[in-house]
Design a protein around this motif. Structure first.
Motif, mmCIF file in Angstrom:
data_model
loop_
_atom_site.group_PDB
_atom_site.id
_atom_site.type_symbol
_atom_site.label_atom_id
_atom_site.label_comp_id
_atom_site.label_asym_id
_atom_site.label_seq_id
_atom_site.Cartn_x
_atom_site.Cartn_y
_atom_site.Cartn_z
ATOM 1 N N GLN A 84 0.856 -1.271 -0.010
ATOM 2 C CA GLN A 84 -0.089 0.126 -0.168
ATOM 3 C C GLN A 84 0.686 1.471 0.220
ATOM 4 O O GLN A 84 2.007 1.124 0.369
ATOM 5 C CB GLN A 84 -0.941 0.104 1.159
ATOM 6 C CG GLN A 84 -2.002 -1.207 1.178
ATOM 7 C CD GLN A 84 -2.891 -1.100 2.353
ATOM 8 O OE1 GLN A 84 -2.804 -0.102 3.196
ATOM 9 N NE2 GLN A 84 -3.849 -2.076 2.452
ATOM 10 N N ALA A 85 0.088 2.453 -0.333
ATOM 11 C CA ALA A 85 0.906 3.658 -0.240
ATOM 12 C C ALA A 85 1.003 4.201 0.914
ATOM 13 O O ALA A 85 1.786 5.004 1.269
ATOM 14 C CB ALA A 85 0.079 4.699 -1.317
ATOM 15 N N ALA A 86 0.107 4.094 1.820
ATOM 16 C CA ALA A 86 -0.011 4.933 3.247
ATOM 17 C C ALA A 86 -0.946 4.229 4.020
ATOM 18 O O ALA A 86 -1.563 3.289 3.887
ATOM 19 C CB ALA A 86 -0.387 6.323 2.925
ATOM 20 N N ILE A 87 -0.720 4.614 5.437
ATOM 21 C CA ILE A 87 -1.565 4.336 6.466
ATOM 22 C C ILE A 87 -1.768 5.619 7.342
ATOM 23 O O ILE A 87 -0.832 6.471 7.468
ATOM 24 C CB ILE A 87 -1.051 3.209 7.294
ATOM 25 C CG1 ILE A 87 -1.987 2.832 8.779
ATOM 26 C CG2 ILE A 87 0.374 3.643 8.167
ATOM 27 C CD1 ILE A 87 -1.610 1.700 9.281
ATOM 28 N N LEU A 88 -3.206 5.840 7.641
ATOM 29 C CA LEU A 88 -3.395 6.947 8.606
ATOM 30 C C LEU A 88 -3.698 6.435 9.973
ATOM 31 O O LEU A 88 -4.590 5.572 10.225
ATOM 32 C CB LEU A 88 -5.036 7.534 7.703
ATOM 33 C CG LEU A 88 -5.433 8.742 8.711
ATOM 34 C CD1 LEU A 88 -4.590 10.173 8.100
ATOM 35 C CD2 LEU A 88 -6.786 9.009 8.019
ATOM 36 N N VAL A 89 -3.028 7.137 10.594
ATOM 37 C CA VAL A 89 -3.360 7.173 12.209
ATOM 38 C C VAL A 89 -4.112 8.204 12.819
ATOM 39 O O VAL A 89 -3.698 9.453 12.427
ATOM 40 C CB VAL A 89 -1.963 6.982 12.788
ATOM 41 C CG1 VAL A 89 -2.182 6.761 14.365
ATOM 42 C CG2 VAL A 89 -1.208 5.686 12.180
ATOM 43 N N ASN A 119 -5.463 14.989 16.347
ATOM 44 C CA ASN A 119 -3.993 14.824 15.769
ATOM 45 C C ASN A 119 -4.256 13.458 14.794
ATOM 46 O O ASN A 119 -4.857 12.576 15.193
ATOM 47 C CB ASN A 119 -3.113 14.530 16.543
ATOM 48 C CG ASN A 119 -2.440 15.783 17.162
ATOM 49 O OD1 ASN A 119 -2.799 16.721 16.818
ATOM 50 N ND2 ASN A 119 -1.890 15.435 18.430
ATOM 51 N N VAL A 120 -4.096 13.623 13.357
ATOM 52 C CA VAL A 120 -3.747 12.599 12.511
ATOM 53 C C VAL A 120 -2.496 12.564 11.732
ATOM 54 O O VAL A 120 -2.092 13.526 11.348
ATOM 55 C CB VAL A 120 -5.185 12.755 11.309
ATOM 56 C CG1 VAL A 120 -6.603 12.563 11.997
ATOM 57 C CG2 VAL A 120 -4.879 14.148 10.550
ATOM 58 N N LEU A 121 -2.149 11.482 11.635
ATOM 59 C CA LEU A 121 -0.602 11.322 11.300
ATOM 60 C C LEU A 121 -0.813 10.248 9.873
ATOM 61 O O LEU A 121 -1.583 9.267 9.973
ATOM 62 C CB LEU A 121 0.328 10.734 12.266
ATOM 63 C CG LEU A 121 1.640 10.219 11.682
ATOM 64 C CD1 LEU A 121 2.678 10.756 12.704
ATOM 65 C CD2 LEU A 121 2.097 8.910 11.210
ATOM 66 N N LEU A 122 0.085 10.591 8.866
ATOM 67 C CA LEU A 122 0.249 9.930 7.549
ATOM 68 C C LEU A 122 1.352 9.345 7.606
ATOM 69 O O LEU A 122 2.273 10.069 7.399
ATOM 70 C CB LEU A 122 -0.392 10.746 6.471
ATOM 71 C CG LEU A 122 -0.353 10.016 5.187
ATOM 72 C CD1 LEU A 122 -1.584 9.064 5.019
ATOM 73 C CD2 LEU A 122 -0.526 11.047 3.812
ATOM 74 N N SER A 123 1.475 7.829 7.376
ATOM 75 C CA SER A 123 2.807 7.313 7.240
ATOM 76 C C SER A 123 2.605 6.889 5.691
ATOM 77 O O SER A 123 1.651 6.209 5.241
ATOM 78 C CB SER A 123 2.787 5.895 8.080
ATOM 79 O OG SER A 123 3.097 6.416 9.246
ATOM 80 N N SER A 124 3.555 7.314 4.913
ATOM 81 C CA SER A 124 3.669 7.312 3.482
ATOM 82 C C SER A 124 4.803 6.310 3.024
ATOM 83 O O SER A 124 5.890 6.546 3.424
ATOM 84 C CB SER A 124 3.503 8.461 2.650
ATOM 85 O OG SER A 124 2.289 9.004 3.119
ATOM 86 N N GLU A 125 4.661 5.807 2.036
ATOM 87 C CA GLU A 125 5.584 5.304 1.060
ATOM 88 C C GLU A 125 6.298 6.186 0.021
ATOM 89 O O GLU A 125 5.338 6.489 -0.828
ATOM 90 C CB GLU A 125 5.038 3.968 0.229
ATOM 91 C CG GLU A 125 5.703 3.514 -0.911
ATOM 92 C CD GLU A 125 7.276 2.770 -0.984
ATOM 93 O OE1 GLU A 125 8.084 3.875 -0.477
ATOM 94 O OE2 GLU A 125 7.308 1.689 -0.855
ATOM 95 N N HIS A 126 7.211 6.706 0.039
ATOM 96 C CA HIS A 126 7.719 7.903 -0.702
ATOM 97 C C HIS A 126 7.906 7.383 -1.997
ATOM 98 O O HIS A 126 7.766 8.435 -3.074
ATOM 99 C CB HIS A 126 9.114 8.279 -0.178
ATOM 100 C CG HIS A 126 9.492 9.803 -0.483
ATOM 101 N ND1 HIS A 126 9.745 10.175 -1.830
ATOM 102 C CD2 HIS A 126 9.430 10.880 0.305
ATOM 103 C CE1 HIS A 126 10.088 11.318 -1.572
ATOM 104 N NE2 HIS A 126 9.548 12.016 -0.491
ATOM 105 N N ARG A 127 8.052 6.398 -2.311
ATOM 106 C CA ARG A 127 8.039 5.954 -3.764
ATOM 107 C C ARG A 127 6.782 6.222 -4.380
ATOM 108 O O ARG A 127 6.542 6.180 -5.755
ATOM 109 C CB ARG A 127 8.632 4.579 -4.113
ATOM 110 C CG ARG A 127 9.943 4.298 -3.594
ATOM 111 C CD ARG A 127 10.453 2.698 -3.539
ATOM 112 N NE ARG A 127 9.809 2.066 -2.792
ATOM 113 C CZ ARG A 127 9.830 0.786 -2.671
ATOM 114 N NH1 ARG A 127 10.675 0.002 -3.345
ATOM 115 N NH2 ARG A 127 9.182 0.143 -1.630
#
Length: 230
Positions: free
Chosen positions: A166-171, A196-204
């Motif tokens: 996947q491209a990302a996950i939202l916390v 607070n919401v945090l997005l972890s993303s796959e930079h590619r």
């Protein structure tokens, strides 16, 4: 001292998390979302719910906002396939749920094409199946995006690990009231509620500017969810 048998579910989770940390170029973005209007809608809707009707949770609004953002910024609804990037028309969103068998992700199919109440019904039914260990494989495998809501546990921030490919996950963190400038108040200050919401993303897949655009859409949807709840 005692040993705990590693179940197949725990083994798969461990393998995927290790793969993610070793192979995914992850970065993290955080925004604070004003959610007073959302919480008012949440309270008003549930106070009017009849017996037997599903009550809408805060997490349902988050799914709603993420689905709308994926439609507007489709780079977040993609997967890294090695020699190509696969883009998806539909947003199949996984919701992380803790069960006696461990953490499992339930998939809300076509989340961007459903109304809020329909998605709420899907999540409730899937959660019941998960607790009864009765999920079909298609109900927890093959999603295009993931959401993890830890606000209910009092957590404010968490740097989550992307679930490859996947491209990302939202916390999502907990909601907190804060004092803000307000000229309409005699004191010059008032209170607003922020999440607070945090997005972890796959930079590619999702560059920094695209990730910021996607989070901006989520923030806008959570601040004023009226136009996207149907």
């Amino acid at each position: 001292m005692w040993d705990v048998v590693v179940t197949n579910v725990k083994r798969v989770i461990a393998e995927r998390l290790l793969q993610s940390k070793q192979t995914v170029s992850q970065y993290y973005l955080t925004v604070q979302c004003e959610v007073d209007t959302m919480l008012e809608l949440h309270s008003n809707n549930n106070s009017k719910a009849r017996d037997g009707e599903y009550k809408i949770s805060v997490n349902d609004f988050v799914i709603n906002a993420a689905a709308a953002a994926l439609r507007k910024v489709p780079e977040g609804n993609a997967q890294w396939m090695g020699d190509k990037i696969r883009m998806y028309h539909a947003a199949d969103i996984s919701i992380a749920v803790q069960t006696e068998q461990g953490l499992i992700t339930l998939i809300v199919k076509d989340a961007d094409r459903k109304g809020l109440k329909e998605r709420t019904s899907d999540v409730k039914e899937l959660a019941t199946k998960a607790r009864e260990n009765a999920l079909a494989s298609k109900e927890f495998m093959g999603s295009t995006f993931t959401i993890s809501n830890l606000g209910m546990f009092g957590v404010s921030n968490l740097s989550a690990i992307v679930n490859p490919p996947q491209a990302a996950i939202l916390v999502v963190g907990k909601s907190e009231q804060r004092v803000v400038p307000d000229e309409s108040e005699p004191s010059g200050f008032g209170t607003k509620t922020f999440m607070n919401v945090l997005l972890s993303s796959e930079h590619r897949l999702v560059g920094g500017a695209v990730g910021a655009q996607w989070l901006s859409q989520v923030r806008s949807c959570l601040k004023d969810p009226v136009n996207i709840i149907m």
